[in-house]
Design an enzyme around this catalytic site. Structure first.
Site: not given
Ligand SMILES: Cc1ncc(COP(=O)(O)OP(=O)(O)O)c(N)n1
Ligand code: 3NM
Ligand code: MG
Length: 645
Positions: A388, A421, A423-426
């Protein structure tokens, strides 16, 4: 043993052909096969033991492994360290009691049963001797020439109803039989040729899994921490799962006290309580996918690994939460090592660049280094890796799906201008798990999850949550598509269109010509060349608009299109005439230049639409020019090409 029998592969060396049994099994298991039976009447006992050992390594806990007929082979393979879960025996093979005695109470023992008497005999055995029965054949099959009479689905239903244990259907089964057999009471379908004799066992297995799952939403379990502010953790996961069409569940690994401005404290419940949560769900609900997020320490990580070893769902996505947004390492070395072990249970890993550096032990300072590190981690763990680029510097945020052999698919796009942004990974990893569980292959899941997350980021500002980095708007797509209102207004539809093409607009803004136009560095000749092409375009565009006038269903629309055609000729050409003349430094030939390839392609598209004779098709082709020109002109005039509108 409480086993997932839903998709049961029985091997056949001849049908596997040049690909071979091991490769066929590896691909089919990756596609969702839950149990593998090694069946080879022609192999020697020693060859069977060798192949069991090889298959045990290839499967690596992702499915159960049993052997047909040869109980001793199972015992011998186990003594060589292979994980052989059990044996399938026919009416004329070794006794199931001997098998249970030899393999122990946790083994998986299957028995063929084709008559009510066979089932009565199972009922007479001590409970727990036989775990399942194989009932067949559903229809005649050349794979087992000495098969019993065909039962059909109805015959299977009758026998399955008499069975005291789960019944697996076998014999002549294809993808179209799955729904009927499941509705007839099958605990699973056992297939040979439909998985061994096909070009792509992975795709075939996924198709069988989709058929087995039917239309119901996939059940996706988040195993992660709690973020009471709702932006990350299981709260974000549940929203992301729902937004992507799944039924979300959550086992909590840690409680945090946090908001959009940071984490104030973390409480980690005992690991055995996490295991109790996981078992409680798995004992009652068929889990199609898990997404693993924050795991606070080595004991918690190992608890999840042990649970996966025993009850692995089809899809496992691991978001290796190891480094905080500020760059601090969150796990001690023991936990990092345990997480790397856990990674080998996963289908897909979704590390950010800092986590990729930790997992690979490599420097990850730019995008090429990120891709190399991702390939190294994929090769080491056997999982795919989503590299990412969100943490890269600059205005591009690429993502790439990477395997052991390199990049599988790469997406590029401009960074979305937002600070929301959190919590974008979760959210992304949960969306990936859900889309995979809905049957999409990984490239499709990555494309879908990325588009959904970008839409959620673009709409994030409207939530106005917290004074720090706010959350994404997980349900923006549903809200904008009017899922919560009776019918979206024309303005809502127009706004939704703008959101849905935002990536195209961002790409247009990023074009060197537009950027040079915006910052005043565009060369005069470049601009005059553009005007020359535009003049050629407008001459043809006017014809298209005239055709729109001709086809218009109302006089009001007819007038609009006729005036537009006139405008394309009069106003614009007059403007170009005042630029494209010798005294402005261009020669007549510049003006009469041939349309460029792009110009020609666009005009051909418009002409095809115009002469389709369909008014709707024509204006759908013609309007983007109107809208995008206006949008760009307004923003360039305002001196900003960054903010959308
Ligand atoms: C799942 C499953 N069901 C039935 C069979 C047939 O086993 P068996 O009766 O022992 O016949 P052979 O496979 O030995 O020809 C099976 N193998 N698996
Ligand atoms: C191994 C086996 N046992 C059967 C039984 O009826 O007991 S039928 C069978 C072979 C099934 O192969 P295919 O999926 O290619 O039809
Ligand atoms: Mg047999």
């Amino acid at each position: 043993m409480n086993a997932d029998l839903s998709l049961y592969l029985v091997t056949d060396a001849a049908l596997c052909g040049d690909r071979g049994v091991v490769a066929t099994v590896r691909e089919a298991v990756a596609g969702g096969v839950a149990i593998v039976q090694l069946r080879d009447k022609d192999a020697s006992d020693a060859q069977t033991v060798d192949l069991l050992v090889e298959l045990s390594h290839a499967i690596a806990g992702r499915a159960l492994l049993v052997v047909n007929d040869r109980l001793q082979a199972a015992v011998d393979a186990r003594s060589r360290g292979a994980r052989v879960d059990g044996v399938h025996l026919g009416q004329s093979d070794a006794s199931v009691r001997a098998a249970r005695e030899a393999l122990g109470p946790d083994a998986l023992i299957g028995l063929t049963a084709n008559t009510p008497a066979h089932l009565d005999a199972v009922r007479a055995l001590p409970p727990g001797t036989v775990d399942y029965v194989g009932i067949g054949v559903i229809r005649p099959t050349s794979t087992k020439p000495d098969h019993p009479p065909a039962l059909g689905v109805a015959g299977f239903r009758t026998l399955a109803a008499l069975s005291p244990v789960p019944a697996v259907a076998i014999g002549g089964i294809g993808i179209d039989d799955v729904t009927a057999l499941r509705e007839a009471g099958a605990a699973g379908v056992a297939v040979v040729s439909a998985l061994c004799a096909v070009e792509d066992p992975h795709a075939a297995a996924r198709a069988f899994r989709r058929a087995w799952r039917g239309q119901r939403p996939p059940r996706v379990l988040s195993i992660a921490g709690s973020d009471p502010s709702g932006g990350a953790g299981i709260q974000a996961d549940l929203k992301a799962i729902a937004a992507n069409g799944g039924y979300g569940m959550a086992a909590i690994t840690a409680l945090t006290a946090q908001n959009t401005r940071g984490v104030r404290g973390v409480h980690v419940p005992p690991a055995d309580f996490l295991r109790a949560q996981l078992d409680a769900v798995a004992d009652d609900i068929e889990i199609d996918a898990v997404k693993i997020g924050m795991l606070a320490d080595a004991e918690v990580i190992r608890t999840v690994g042990d649970w996966l070893a025993a009850r692995r769902p089809d899809t496992v996505v691991l978001d290796p939460v190891m480094v905080s947004t500020s760059g601090d390492r969150l796990l001690d070395s023991d936990a990092e090592a345990a997480l790397l072990d856990l990674a080998s249970h996963a289908d897909l890993l979704t590390p950010n660049l800092d986590e990729l550096a930790v997992l690979s032990g490599c420097r990850v300072g730019d995008w090429p280094e990120a891709l190399a590190a991702a390939q190294q981690v994929a090769a080491r763990t056997g999982a795919l890796v989503l590299a990412k680029g969100g943490h890269l510097a600059g205005d591009q945020t690429p993502d790439a799906l990477v395997g052991a052999d390199g990049v599988i698919v790469e997406h590029r796009g401009a960074r979305i201008d937002t600070t929301s942004t959190h919590g974008t990974g979760c959210s992304l990893s949960s969306a990936l798990a859900t889309l995979s569980a809905r049957g999409k292959d990984w490239p499709e899941a990555v494309a879908g999850a990325r588009e959904w997350l970008r839409e959620s980021l673009r709409a994030a500002g409207t939530l106005d949550v917290g004074r720090g980095n706010g959350p994404v708007s997980h349900l923006a797509g549903l809200w904008q598509r009017g899922a919560l209102e009776t019918r979206p207004s024309p303005d809502d539809v127009r706004d939704a269109w703008w959101v849905s093409i935002a990536e195209v607009r961002a790409d247009i803004d990023a074009l060197p010509f537009i950027r040079a136009l915006a910052d005043g560095t565009l060369g005069r000749d470049r601009f005059l060349g553009y005007l020359a092409q535009d003049a050629l375009y407008l001459r043809e565009y006017a014809r298209v608009l005239a055709e729109a006038a001709r086809l218009a269903p109302s006089t009001q629309e007819q007038a609009f299109w006729a005036q537009s055609a006139q405008g394309a000729i009069a106003g614009e050409l007059e403007l170009h005439a005042s630029w494209l003349t010798p005294d402005t430094g261009t020669s007549a030939t510049t003006f009469s230049a041939e349309p460029s390839a792009v110009n020609t392609a666009y005009l051909d598209h418009l002409r095809a639409a115009a002469f389709s004779g369909d008014h709707a098709v024509l204006i759908a082709a013609a309007l983007p020019c109107f809208w995008l020109y206006t949008d760009l002109g307004v923003r360039l005039h305002a001196g900003s090409s960054g903010s959308m509108r």
